[in-house]
Scaffold this active site. Structure first.
Site, PDB file in Angstrom:
ATOM      1  N   GLN A  53      -4.556  -1.386   9.119  1.00 50.85           N
ATOM      2  CA  GLN A  53      -4.644  -2.630   8.781  1.00 50.85           C
ATOM      3  C   GLN A  53      -5.090  -3.636   9.854  1.00 50.85           C
ATOM      4  O   GLN A  53      -4.914  -3.777  11.036  1.00 50.85           O
ATOM      5  CB  GLN A  53      -2.953  -3.005   8.723  1.00 50.85           C
ATOM      6  CG  GLN A  53      -2.987  -4.487   7.809  1.00 50.85           C
ATOM      7  CD  GLN A  53      -3.461  -4.551   6.428  1.00 50.85           C
ATOM      8  OE1 GLN A  53      -3.447  -3.639   5.630  1.00 50.85           O
ATOM      9  NE2 GLN A  53      -4.233  -5.304   5.896  1.00 50.85           N
ATOM     10  N   ASP A  67     -10.982   2.966   3.870  1.00 52.87           N
ATOM     11  CA  ASP A  67     -11.577   1.634   4.184  1.00 52.87           C
ATOM     12  C   ASP A  67     -12.831   1.616   3.723  1.00 52.87           C
ATOM     13  O   ASP A  67     -13.534   0.476   3.516  1.00 52.87           O
ATOM     14  CB  ASP A  67     -10.960   0.665   5.182  1.00 52.87           C
ATOM     15  CG  ASP A  67      -9.870  -0.062   4.908  1.00 52.87           C
ATOM     16  OD1 ASP A  67      -9.944  -0.524   3.772  1.00 52.87           O
ATOM     17  OD2 ASP A  67      -9.260  -0.974   5.869  1.00 52.87           O
ATOM     18  N   LYS A 101       0.938  -1.200  -0.104  1.00 57.15           N
ATOM     19  CA  LYS A 101       0.093   0.018   0.100  1.00 57.15           C
ATOM     20  C   LYS A 101       0.737   1.218   0.101  1.00 57.15           C
ATOM     21  O   LYS A 101       0.511   2.372  -0.542  1.00 57.15           O
ATOM     22  CB  LYS A 101      -0.995   0.183   1.230  1.00 57.15           C
ATOM     23  CG  LYS A 101      -2.135  -1.023   1.014  1.00 57.15           C
ATOM     24  CD  LYS A 101      -2.861  -1.241   2.219  1.00 57.15           C
ATOM     25  CE  LYS A 101      -3.864  -2.497   2.175  1.00 57.15           C
ATOM     26  NZ  LYS A 101      -4.388  -2.994   3.155  1.00 57.15           N
TER      27      LYS A 101
END
Ligand code: NDP
Length: 290
Positions: free
Chosen positions: A98, A121, A54
């Site tokens: 994460q 997200d 990422k």
């Protein structure tokens, strides 16, 4: 094999190129560099790989990309304090924590502590609520990726019967919301659904997100259907397989995503799209057409 292969790698590359061009224009015209921060707690090997990818891909798209790495024994209070600092930092437009988090930390509390405008997200309840109501929030990455792949195979999905296998908050439910938003007739099936093969055989669009290796067999698929396989299952021999028995299914489907190389590459591509969108919204700039 008769099905057309829906190429996630190529779609992700094209999307990333458009994001990079839009980011370069934002910088040139407005001095704005979209900033993505990824937070990793602990030493989960798969998470470390994801976070590194990422970071690297955001940089490659011309974004400001940082990662915060906290030790495995970090407390919830420490993580919440970091989130509060990132929420307040004007150079950070997107924050991704994460998952999974170590067991001493309540993931829901952490997600709810994010500024919804920075929740790239798309898991904050404000964003999931917007997805099911007015729209205009940040859309979860993997479901967004599924829709981009679907639009390659089926540019006009309105009126199609879409069956989604799996009802998780991360994949199944948001994919169902997006398909409904695309005017599909949606069936959301799960582990308690009766006669899955019959339900699937009614699908013009079949999205499989169950985490069960090759559960969906060829005879479950309606001839010509578009099959989007979200599953990523690592077998004992190290091979990755999806939730769909690919060889059988590709003899029946009209179009199908492979595993790997289908939905997988789209997740980071959509994270970059969300970061760009979040940066524009936070600066009250029009969103680039991607
Ligand atoms: P979850 O385990 O959170 O959810 C699985 C869903 O599938 C549940 O709703 C469950 O039903 C349903 N299910 C499980 N077994 C069956 C069955 N035998 N029949 C019918 N339904 C069943 O998984 P996720 O949604 O997080 O992930 C699904 C898959 O997608 C996994 O393989 C994961 O690795 C992959 N994935 C890939 C991503 C990517 O490409 N980047 C990102 C995220 C996930 P119930 O609710 O009734 O328990």
């Amino acid at each position: 094999m008769s099905a057309t292969l829906i190429d996630g790698k190529a779609t992700a590359r094209e999307s990333n190129a458009r994001v990079a061009a839009a980011a370069a224009e934002l910088k040139a015209r407005h001095g704005l560099v979209p900033g993505l921060t990824v937070v990793l707690v602990g030493e989960n090997p798969a998470s470390k790989v994801y976070v590194a990818s990422k970071e690297r891909e955001a940089k490659a798209a011309g974004m400001h990309s940082t990662a915060h790495r906290l030790p495995e024994n970090a407390t919830q209070a420490e993580l919440l304090a970091l989130i509060a600092r990132l929420n307040a930092d004007p150079a950070v437009h997107g924050i991704l924590v994460q998952l999974p988090l170590p067991k001493q930390i309540d993931a829901n509390a952490v997600i709810e502590a994010l500024d919804p405008a920075k929740d790239v997200d798309g898991f904050h309840t404000v964003n999931t609520g917007r997805l099911w109501s007015t729209g205009g929030g940040l859309v979860p990455c993997t479901p967004q990726g599924c829709m981009l792949l679907l639009s390659r195979a089926l540019p006009r999905a309105a009126g199609a019967h879409a069956v989604v296998l799996g009802r998780s908050i991360i994949v199944g439910k948001p994919v169902a919301a997006l398909l409904l938003g695309a005017d599909c007739t949606v069936t959301l099936a799960h582990s308690k659904s009766r006669d899955l093969p019959a339900i699937c055989r009614g699908a013009d669009i079949l999205v499989a997100a169950v985490g069960r290796p090759e559960m969906v067999r060829g005879h479950w698929i309606k001839p010509g259907a578009v099959v989007i396989d979200v599953g990523i299952n690592r077998m004992s021999d190290g091979k990755l397989v999806g939730d769909v028995a690919f060889a059988e299914a590709s003899g029946v489907a009209g179009a199908i995503t492979p595993v790997p190389g289908g939905v997988g590459p789209m997740t980071i591509a959509c994270l970059l799209r969300n970061t760009l969108v979040a940066a524009c919204r936070q600066r009250s700039l029009p969103q680039p057409v991607l």
